[in-house]
Design a protein around this motif. Structure first.
Motif, PDB file in Angstrom:
ATOM      1  N   ALA A 150       0.850  -1.205   0.000  1.00  0.00           N
ATOM      2  CA  ALA A 150       0.000   0.000   0.000  1.00  0.00           C
ATOM      3  C   ALA A 150       0.880   1.248   0.000  1.00  0.00           C
ATOM      4  N   GLY A 151       2.006   1.151   0.692  1.00  0.00           N
ATOM      5  CA  GLY A 151       2.943   2.279   0.756  1.00  0.00           C
ATOM      6  C   GLY A 151       3.501   2.666  -0.605  1.00  0.00           C
ATOM      7  N   VAL A 152       3.453   1.756  -1.581  1.00  0.00           N
ATOM      8  CA  VAL A 152       3.946   2.085  -2.923  1.00  0.00           C
ATOM      9  C   VAL A 152       2.797   2.045  -3.944  1.00  0.00           C
ATOM     10  N   GLY A 153       1.572   2.243  -3.413  1.00  0.00           N
ATOM     11  CA  GLY A 153       0.412   2.391  -4.299  1.00  0.00           C
ATOM     12  C   GLY A 153      -0.084   1.110  -4.928  1.00  0.00           C
ATOM     13  N   ILE A 154       0.194  -0.020  -4.270  1.00  0.00           N
ATOM     14  CA  ILE A 154      -0.217  -1.315  -4.832  1.00  0.00           C
ATOM     15  C   ILE A 154      -1.098  -2.055  -3.833  1.00  0.00           C
ATOM     16  N   GLU A 155      -2.192  -2.628  -4.347  1.00  0.00           N
ATOM     17  CA  GLU A 155      -3.069  -3.426  -3.497  1.00  0.00           C
ATOM     18  C   GLU A 155      -2.676  -4.897  -3.591  1.00  0.00           C
ATOM     19  N   LEU A 156      -2.447  -5.497  -2.433  1.00  0.00           N
ATOM     20  CA  LEU A 156      -2.099  -6.931  -2.387  1.00  0.00           C
ATOM     21  C   LEU A 156      -3.410  -7.711  -2.355  1.00  0.00           C
ATOM     22  N   ILE A 157      -3.730  -8.325  -3.482  1.00  0.00           N
ATOM     23  CA  ILE A 157      -5.016  -9.014  -3.660  1.00  0.00           C
ATOM     24  C   ILE A 157      -4.987 -10.404  -3.037  1.00  0.00           C
ATOM     25  N   ASP A 158      -3.990 -11.195  -3.429  1.00  0.00           N
ATOM     26  CA  ASP A 158      -3.840 -12.542  -2.866  1.00  0.00           C
ATOM     27  C   ASP A 158      -2.406 -13.001  -3.070  1.00  0.00           C
ATOM     28  N   PHE A 159      -2.022 -14.062  -2.394  1.00  0.00           N
ATOM     29  CA  PHE A 159      -0.676 -14.612  -2.576  1.00  0.00           C
ATOM     30  C   PHE A 159      -0.600 -16.030  -2.030  1.00  0.00           C
ATOM     31  N   LYS A 160       0.494 -16.695  -2.377  1.00  0.00           N
ATOM     32  CA  LYS A 160       0.711 -18.081  -1.945  1.00  0.00           C
ATOM     33  C   LYS A 160       2.010 -18.182  -1.158  1.00  0.00           C
ATOM     34  N   LEU A 161       1.955 -18.911  -0.054  1.00  0.00           N
ATOM     35  CA  LEU A 161       3.162 -19.145   0.751  1.00  0.00           C
ATOM     36  C   LEU A 161       3.396 -20.637   0.887  1.00  0.00           C
ATOM     37  N   GLU A 162       4.639 -20.988   1.164  1.00  0.00           N
ATOM     38  CA  GLU A 162       4.958 -22.374   1.515  1.00  0.00           C
ATOM     39  C   GLU A 162       5.806 -22.349   2.780  1.00  0.00           C
ATOM     40  N   TYR A 163       5.536 -23.312   3.632  1.00  0.00           N
ATOM     41  CA  TYR A 163       6.306 -23.414   4.876  1.00  0.00           C
ATOM     42  C   TYR A 163       7.102 -24.701   4.899  1.00  0.00           C
ATOM     43  N   GLY A 164       8.141 -24.703   5.743  1.00  0.00           N
ATOM     44  CA  GLY A 164       8.952 -25.904   5.911  1.00  0.00           C
ATOM     45  C   GLY A 164       9.289 -26.118   7.370  1.00  0.00           C
ATOM     46  N   ARG A 165       9.850 -27.283   7.652  1.00  0.00           N
ATOM     47  CA  ARG A 165      10.284 -27.611   9.018  1.00  0.00           C
ATOM     48  C   ARG A 165      11.800 -27.648   9.040  1.00  0.00           C
ATOM     49  N   PRO A 208       6.062 -11.453  -7.885  1.00  0.00           N
ATOM     50  CA  PRO A 208       4.849 -11.269  -8.694  1.00  0.00           C
ATOM     51  C   PRO A 208       4.376 -12.560  -9.385  1.00  0.00           C
ATOM     52  N   ASP A 209       5.191 -13.634  -9.310  1.00  0.00           N
ATOM     53  CA  ASP A 209       4.758 -14.931  -9.840  1.00  0.00           C
ATOM     54  C   ASP A 209       3.698 -15.572  -8.960  1.00  0.00           C
ATOM     55  N   ASN A 210       3.768 -15.296  -7.657  1.00  0.00           N
ATOM     56  CA  ASN A 210       2.799 -15.972  -6.782  1.00  0.00           C
ATOM     57  C   ASN A 210       1.972 -15.046  -5.915  1.00  0.00           C
ATOM     58  N   CYS A 211       1.724 -13.865  -6.469  1.00  0.00           N
ATOM     59  CA  CYS A 211       0.757 -13.002  -5.789  1.00  0.00           C
ATOM     60  C   CYS A 211       0.004 -12.205  -6.854  1.00  0.00           C
ATOM     61  N   ARG A 212      -1.055 -11.552  -6.443  1.00  0.00           N
ATOM     62  CA  ARG A 212      -1.736 -10.617  -7.352  1.00  0.00           C
ATOM     63  C   ARG A 212      -1.561  -9.215  -6.784  1.00  0.00           C
ATOM     64  N   LEU A 213      -1.121  -8.318  -7.661  1.00  0.00           N
ATOM     65  CA  LEU A 213      -0.836  -6.948  -7.263  1.00  0.00           C
ATOM     66  C   LEU A 213      -1.565  -6.020  -8.230  1.00  0.00           C
ATOM     67  N   TRP A 214      -2.440  -5.186  -7.699  1.00  0.00           N
ATOM     68  CA  TRP A 214      -3.175  -4.254  -8.565  1.00  0.00           C
ATOM     69  C   TRP A 214      -2.795  -2.822  -8.190  1.00  0.00           C
ATOM     70  N   ASP A 215      -2.528  -2.022  -9.214  1.00  0.00           N
ATOM     71  CA  ASP A 215      -2.246  -0.618  -8.950  1.00  0.00           C
ATOM     72  C   ASP A 215      -3.470   0.008  -8.282  1.00  0.00           C
ATOM     73  N   MET A 216      -3.236   0.730  -7.199  1.00  0.00           N
ATOM     74  CA  MET A 216      -4.368   1.256  -6.419  1.00  0.00           C
ATOM     75  C   MET A 216      -5.178   2.296  -7.171  1.00  0.00           C
ATOM     76  N   GLU A 217      -4.516   3.057  -8.040  1.00  0.00           N
ATOM     77  CA  GLU A 217      -5.255   4.106  -8.736  1.00  0.00           C
ATOM     78  C   GLU A 217      -5.941   3.611  -9.986  1.00  0.00           C
ATOM     79  N   THR A 218      -5.221   2.814 -10.766  1.00  0.00           N
ATOM     80  CA  THR A 218      -5.756   2.439 -12.080  1.00  0.00           C
ATOM     81  C   THR A 218      -6.316   1.022 -12.106  1.00  0.00           C
ATOM     82  N   GLY A 219      -5.976   0.205 -11.103  1.00  0.00           N
ATOM     83  CA  GLY A 219      -6.398  -1.188 -11.095  1.00  0.00           C
ATOM     84  C   GLY A 219      -5.546  -2.073 -11.990  1.00  0.00           C
ATOM     85  N   LYS A 220      -4.531  -1.475 -12.618  1.00  0.00           N
ATOM     86  CA  LYS A 220      -3.673  -2.243 -13.532  1.00  0.00           C
ATOM     87  C   LYS A 220      -3.022  -3.425 -12.817  1.00  0.00           C
TER      88      LYS A 220
END
Ligand code: CDP
Length: 250
Positions: free
Chosen positions: A175-190, A209-221
Motif C-alpha cells: 500500500a505504501g507504494v500504491g499497490i493493493e495486495l489481492i492474494d498470494f501463496k506461501l509455503e512453509y517448511g520444518r 509477482p509470480d505468486n501473488c496478485r498486485l493491482w495498482d491502487m489508482e488504475t487497477g492495472k
C-alpha cells in the motif's frame, strides 16, 4: 537490467528443477541455492513461455520481502542473495501445502464460487491446497491436513498466526507504494532446531509477482503473473514496475 549471465556461484548438485526455479545443493551442509529462471507457466503448466528478466526481479523481490519479514520476527529460510538470479537458503522439509491468502476475490476463487473479481473480503481468507502438480494442487480443508497428518494442530495454528502477520505486514508494504495486495501463496517448511530438540516452522520458497496478485491502487492495472496468464501483454514492464516501486535496482 543486466543481461543474463552464466551462473558463477559455486554450487553443489542440482537437486530439483521446477517451473520457475532450480534448486542446487549449497556448498555448506544444510543449505541450498535457489536459481530463479525467466520461464513462466500457467494453468498447471499447460501454458508456457518466458518473461525476460523475471528471474532477477523475483530473486530481488523475494530478498526484500524475506528480509522485512525476518525483521518483524518471521523465521524464513532466506540466508543471503548470491547473485542476480541466485540466493542461498536453509534446506528445510517442505510441508506439502500451498497456503493461499486472499484479501480480495480473484482467480480460481472467483471462478469456483461465481463471484466477480475485485470484491473485497470482509476479512482475509486463508485457503489450503495440496502441493501436487499431477493433481493440479487441489483445494483441501483444515480437517484434511489434520486427518492426513500433513501438519499437526500446533503447526497449523502457527501457520495461521504467521500467515496473518505476513499478510498484515505485506499489505502495508505494498500500500505504501500504491499497490493493493489481492492474494498470494506461501509455503512453509520444518527445520530441526538443535537447541529446542525439535522442529520449528519456517517460511520457505519465494514471494514475487509470480505468486501473488498486485493491482495498482489508482488504475487497477495488474502488475503480476496474470498479465502472462491472461495474455494482457506488458509482463516484463509490470514486473520491473513492482521492483522499481519497492526501490529495487535491477
Ligand atoms: O492463480 P490461479 O487463479 O490459478 O489460482 P488462485 O487460487 O486464484 O491463486 C491465488 C494466489 O496464489 C495467486 O496470487 C497465485 O499467483 C498464487 N498461486 C501460486 O503462486 N501457485 C499456485 N500453485 C497457486 C496459486
Amino acid at each position: 537490467m543486466s543481461p543474463e549471465k552464466a551462473p558463477e556461484i559455486a554450487k553443489g548438485e542440482k537437486i530439483y528443477e521446477g517451473k520457475a526455479k532450480v534448486l542446487y545443493k549449497g556448498t555448506e551442509e544444510g543449505t541450498l541455492i535457489q536459481y530463479f529462471k525467466d520461464d513462466a507457466t500457467a494453468f498447471n503448466a499447460q501454458k508456457k513461455g518466458t518473461i525476460a528478466g523475471k528471474g532477477i526481479v523475483n530473486n530481488k523481490v523475494t530478498e526484500l520481502v524475506m528480509k522485512h519479514l525476518e525483521r518483524i520476527g518471521i523465521p524464513t529460510h532466506f540466508i543471503k542473495r548470491l547473485s542476480d538470479r541466485e540466493q542461498l537458503v536453509r534446506e528445510v522439509e517442505i510441508i506439502p501445502l500451498e497456503v493461499i491468502v486472499r484479501n480480495t476475490v480473484a482467480g480460481t476463487m472467483a471462478k469456483r464460487l461465481g463471484i466477480e473479481e475485485g470484491r473485497r473480503l470482509e476479512r482475509p481468507l486463508i485457503e489450503f491446497s495440496l502441493k501436487d502438480d499431477d493433481l493440479g494442487d487441489p483445494l483441501i480443508a483444515e480437517e484434511h491436513i489434520l486427518s492426513l497428518d500433513l501438519a499437526d494442530e500446533e503447526e497449523l495454528s502457527e501457520i495461521f498466526d504467521m500467515t496473518h502477520q505476513i499478510n498484515d505486514f505485506l499489505r502495508g508494504l505494498f500500500a505504501g507504494v500504491g499497490i493493493e495486495l489481492i492474494d498470494f501463496k506461501l509455503e512453509y517448511g520444518r527445520l530441526y532446531d538443535e537447541d529446542e530438540l525439535g522442529y520449528r516452522l519456517i517460511l520457505a520458497d519465494e514471494f514475487s509477482p509470480d505468486n501473488c496478485r498486485l493491482w495498482d491502487m489508482e488504475t487497477g492495472k495488474k502488475l503480476d503473473k496474470d498479465r502472462f496468464r491472461r495474455d494482457l501483454g506488458g509482463e516484463v514492464e509490470a514486473y520491473q514496475e513492482v521492483a522499481r516501486r519497492l526501490g529495487i535496482t535491477l
